[in-house]
Every structure is written in C-alpha cells, then in structure tokens.
Design a protein around this motif. Sequence first.
Motif, mmCIF file in Angstrom:
data_model
loop_
_atom_site.group_PDB
_atom_site.id
_atom_site.type_symbol
_atom_site.label_atom_id
_atom_site.label_comp_id
_atom_site.label_asym_id
_atom_site.label_seq_id
_atom_site.Cartn_x
_atom_site.Cartn_y
_atom_site.Cartn_z
ATOM 1 N N LYS A 61 0.767 -13.586 -11.337
ATOM 2 C CA LYS A 61 0.592 -12.383 -12.157
ATOM 3 C C LYS A 61 1.477 -11.264 -11.626
ATOM 4 O O LYS A 61 1.823 -11.242 -10.442
ATOM 5 N N LYS A 62 1.846 -10.404 -12.549
ATOM 6 C CA LYS A 62 2.627 -9.221 -12.213
ATOM 7 C C LYS A 62 1.791 -8.018 -12.608
ATOM 8 O O LYS A 62 1.174 -8.020 -13.689
ATOM 9 N N VAL A 63 1.763 -7.008 -11.735
ATOM 10 C CA VAL A 63 0.990 -5.808 -12.031
ATOM 11 C C VAL A 63 1.900 -4.755 -12.664
ATOM 12 O O VAL A 63 3.027 -4.548 -12.209
ATOM 13 N N TYR A 64 1.400 -4.152 -13.741
ATOM 14 C CA TYR A 64 2.139 -3.108 -14.456
ATOM 15 C C TYR A 64 1.276 -1.862 -14.580
ATOM 16 O O TYR A 64 0.048 -1.944 -14.495
ATOM 17 N N THR A 65 1.928 -0.744 -14.831
ATOM 18 C CA THR A 65 1.186 0.498 -15.126
ATOM 19 C C THR A 65 1.407 0.862 -16.583
ATOM 20 O O THR A 65 2.390 0.457 -17.204
ATOM 21 N N LYS A 104 6.741 -2.215 -14.178
ATOM 22 C CA LYS A 104 6.312 -3.059 -13.052
ATOM 23 C C LYS A 104 5.979 -2.205 -11.813
ATOM 24 O O LYS A 104 6.626 -1.200 -11.540
ATOM 25 N N VAL A 105 4.986 -2.672 -11.078
ATOM 26 C CA VAL A 105 4.699 -2.085 -9.769
ATOM 27 C C VAL A 105 5.555 -2.846 -8.750
ATOM 28 O O VAL A 105 5.479 -4.073 -8.657
ATOM 29 N N GLU A 106 6.397 -2.123 -8.035
ATOM 30 C CA GLU A 106 7.304 -2.762 -7.059
ATOM 31 C C GLU A 106 6.542 -3.083 -5.775
ATOM 32 O O GLU A 106 5.437 -2.587 -5.543
ATOM 33 N N GLN A 107 7.189 -3.908 -4.954
ATOM 34 C CA GLN A 107 6.564 -4.388 -3.707
ATOM 35 C C GLN A 107 6.138 -3.229 -2.796
ATOM 36 O O GLN A 107 5.094 -3.258 -2.175
ATOM 37 N N ASP A 108 6.981 -2.193 -2.748
ATOM 38 C CA ASP A 108 6.796 -1.159 -1.711
ATOM 39 C C ASP A 108 6.004 0.050 -2.202
ATOM 40 O O ASP A 108 6.089 1.122 -1.609
ATOM 41 N N GLU A 109 5.265 -0.106 -3.284
ATOM 42 C CA GLU A 109 4.552 1.066 -3.815
ATOM 43 C C GLU A 109 3.146 0.676 -4.280
ATOM 44 O O GLU A 109 2.888 -0.482 -4.612
ATOM 45 N N SER A 110 2.278 1.672 -4.312
ATOM 46 C CA SER A 110 0.929 1.426 -4.859
ATOM 47 C C SER A 110 0.998 1.523 -6.382
ATOM 48 O O SER A 110 1.998 1.981 -6.944
ATOM 49 N N MET A 137 0.431 -10.713 -17.272
ATOM 50 C CA MET A 137 0.683 -9.278 -17.060
ATOM 51 C C MET A 137 -0.661 -8.601 -16.805
ATOM 52 O O MET A 137 -1.556 -8.662 -17.642
ATOM 53 N N ASP A 138 -0.786 -8.023 -15.627
ATOM 54 C CA ASP A 138 -2.026 -7.323 -15.244
ATOM 55 C C ASP A 138 -1.726 -5.831 -15.360
ATOM 56 O O ASP A 138 -1.096 -5.251 -14.478
#
Length: 158
Positions: A4-8, A38-44, A83-84
């Motif tokens: 899954k990929k997290v999105y805002t 997309k929420v990138e690796q280095d961010e909340s 897509m989360d």
Amino acid sequence: MVLKKVYTLVFLRNEKKILLGLKKRGFGINKWNGFGGKVEQDESVIEAAIREMKEECCVTVKKDDLKSVGQLDFTFEGDPVMMDVRVFSGVVYYGTPSETDEMAPKWFTYDNIPFDDMWPDDRLWFPYMLNNKLFYGKFHYKDLDTISNYDIRELKSM
Ligand SMILES: CSc1nc2ncnc(N)c2[nH]1
C-alpha cells in the motif's frame, strides 16, 4: 506482505464553500480533486499534507489547523498496490490559493460541487465529510471510471 501507498487529501472549507483543484496533469487529470499526493519516506502524513498544499496551490496550512476527517482505501483491478488516502479538512490557511502546473484551484458552494467532474467515489463519501462525520471508506475500482464495490462507515473517532 500488504502493498500500500499512503496519500494525503486536503479540503479547505468553511460554512459556505470548499476549495477544489482541477488536476492539470497526471493521475486524475481533468478531475476536480482534493489537494494532496504521496507521502514520501522522510516525512509524516501531516507534513506531506502541508507540503502538497504549498506545492499544488501555494497555500500554507499549519499542522494544528488540519483535522483528520477520514480514511479512504482504494484498490484498482489488476493493481496490487492499495491507495491508503488520509483525508484532512481545514478552515485556516495563509496565502491565496493560486494555479500551479499541477492544479487550478476554485471555491465551490456546497450546492454546486461538480461531482460529474470528480472521482466517482467523492459523491459517496462527501456527505460524511460535509456533515462533519468521521468516515472510513473502501472502494474497488474495476476501471478508472467504475466502482465495482464499496463500503463506507461512520467512525466514532479517528
Ligand atoms: C483514486 S480515487 C480518488 N478519489 C479522490 N477524490 C478526491 N480527490 C482525489 N485526489 C481522489 N482520488
């Protein structure tokens, strides 16, 4: 292993109107969307929401002004990655919503939301958001225009 990929997804709104963006390229092009990505690796998640608002319509929002209002899980036929999508709503923002390469922002009154030019899922869960009810929705897309099944429920807390 769950893919899954997290999105805002952020909606600026007040009692009269909601800000949507016409996507000018990429996924969801020519649809009125929320702002996000997309929420990138280095961010909340919240940092990503703030970053995307700035990038997509030049508006600054602060962490404490964004309220988490829902979560949407999207799956697409033939695509193993879900897509989360974490949905936020806010009233307070700084700057003026402005067009970028990505998005053309526009305020809509609630009786005039362009659902026919939005993702088909929106008309299903917007009523929860617009009535200030927390929600969790799961949507399976058979193709990019067709939802083959969905479930949406009100949450008592996020
Ligand atoms: C992929 S499904 C989807 N629904 C959406 N609704 C509003 N804004 C978006 N960016 C959306 N994406």
